[in-house]
Design a protein around this motif. Sequence first.
Motif, short mmCIF file in Angstrom:
data_model
loop_
_atom_site.label_atom_id
_atom_site.label_comp_id
_atom_site.label_asym_id
_atom_site.label_seq_id
_atom_site.Cartn_x
_atom_site.Cartn_y
_atom_site.Cartn_z
N THR A 105 -17.52 -5.20 -5.21
CA THR A 105 -18.83 -4.65 -5.58
C THR A 105 -19.19 -4.99 -7.02
OG1 THR A 105 -18.58 -2.83 -4.01
CG2 THR A 105 -20.18 -2.54 -5.78
N PRO A 138 -6.65 -0.68 -1.14
CA PRO A 138 -7.89 -1.05 -0.42
C PRO A 138 -9.15 -0.63 -1.17
CG PRO A 138 -6.27 -0.17 1.10
CD PRO A 138 -5.73 0.08 -0.28
N ALA A 139 -9.12 0.54 -1.80
CA ALA A 139 -10.28 0.98 -2.58
C ALA A 139 -10.49 0.07 -3.78
CB ALA A 139 -10.09 2.43 -3.02
N LEU A 140 -9.40 -0.35 -4.41
CA LEU A 140 -9.52 -1.27 -5.54
C LEU A 140 -10.19 -2.56 -5.12
CD1 LEU A 140 -8.93 -2.37 -8.38
CD2 LEU A 140 -6.66 -3.00 -7.55
N GLU A 141 -9.79 -3.12 -3.98
CA GLU A 141 -10.39 -4.37 -3.52
C GLU A 141 -11.89 -4.21 -3.30
OE1 GLU A 141 -8.32 -6.07 -0.21
OE2 GLU A 141 -6.36 -5.83 -1.15
N ARG A 142 -12.30 -3.08 -2.76
CA ARG A 142 -13.74 -2.84 -2.56
C ARG A 142 -14.47 -2.77 -3.89
NH1 ARG A 142 -11.59 0.60 1.51
NH2 ARG A 142 -11.80 2.44 0.18
N VAL A 143 -13.86 -2.10 -4.86
CA VAL A 143 -14.48 -1.99 -6.19
C VAL A 143 -14.60 -3.37 -6.83
CG1 VAL A 143 -14.16 -1.10 -8.52
CG2 VAL A 143 -13.77 0.40 -6.57
N THR A 198 0.83 -1.21 0.00
CA THR A 198 0.00 0.00 0.00
C THR A 198 0.86 1.26 0.00
OG1 THR A 198 -0.22 -0.18 2.42
CG2 THR A 198 -2.01 -1.07 1.08
N ASP A 210 -5.53 5.09 -9.61
CA ASP A 210 -4.90 5.73 -8.46
C ASP A 210 -3.53 6.21 -8.93
OD1 ASP A 210 -2.94 5.09 -5.78
OD2 ASP A 210 -4.75 6.27 -5.45
N TRP A 227 -10.74 1.37 -12.27
CA TRP A 227 -10.19 2.09 -11.11
C TRP A 227 -8.90 2.77 -11.53
CZ3 TRP A 227 -5.35 0.61 -9.25
CH2 TRP A 227 -4.96 1.11 -8.00
N GLY A 269 -3.99 3.29 -3.07
CA GLY A 269 -5.39 3.04 -3.38
C GLY A 269 -5.79 1.59 -3.45
#
Length: 248
Positions: A38, A30-35, A23, A237, A235, A28
């Motif tokens: 989803t 963690p945000a990628l994993e969430r995307v 990280t 970043d 995504w 970014g």
Amino acid sequence: MPSTALDPVGVAGRRAAWDTVMTGFVPGLPALERVIGTVTEGLHGGPPTRVLDLGGGPGLLAERMAARWPGARVGLVDIDPVLLALARTALPGAVDVIDADLTAPAWTAAAGGGYDLVTAVMTVHYLDPAPIRTLYRAIRRILAPGGLLVVADLMPDDHAPTVMRALDPVPGEATAELAWTQWWGELTAAAEFAPLLAARSEVFRDRPTAEFAGGPAWHAQAARAAGFAESGLLWRDGRHAALACRRT
């Protein structure tokens, strides 16, 4: 790979430090994993049933996907003896850990097929353009109909293949590089890792890192040539981005 018993507590600490290092390179993630989670659930109308992480290293992303989707069969593929040992020690039974070379045709036989999601996060820059194209064709074959490939890596905005060394440095990159060097240096000082590090040196002795960084347009074209009819930017970043490619 050498049969080496590792201390589970020490392995947990080294995996946590690896997560911090990664990280540092790409804040970014963690945000990628969430995307990814989803979008995958949206496409399939619920959790996937089979998931595979390519170049999965010590298994952090695979572990988190297994926790998010406890009913799914989750696996990872890697070739690094050190990282595979960390994954196997930390994730006995929770994740299928596969020792295979993504540049050799046999990896698909080891991985099997029918995957709803295949991820390759910070993996393809190790390969030259031709092997990446071959890899995309192989991934399409192991995806189930409607399955999703997510490739996240250094993908500069100029949409042209380049070499990472030629790119301008960004703030924080030097700190991340130092943390990376320290992480491996600490393993070198630990006697229990000596056989694994020797095996790693042999694996990578004639395998230099390609340091290839094609833009999203390059990866989209390679995916189309591999038979993916749909692809799009998922995504971004900074200089890193993720492309989603769906098998129809």
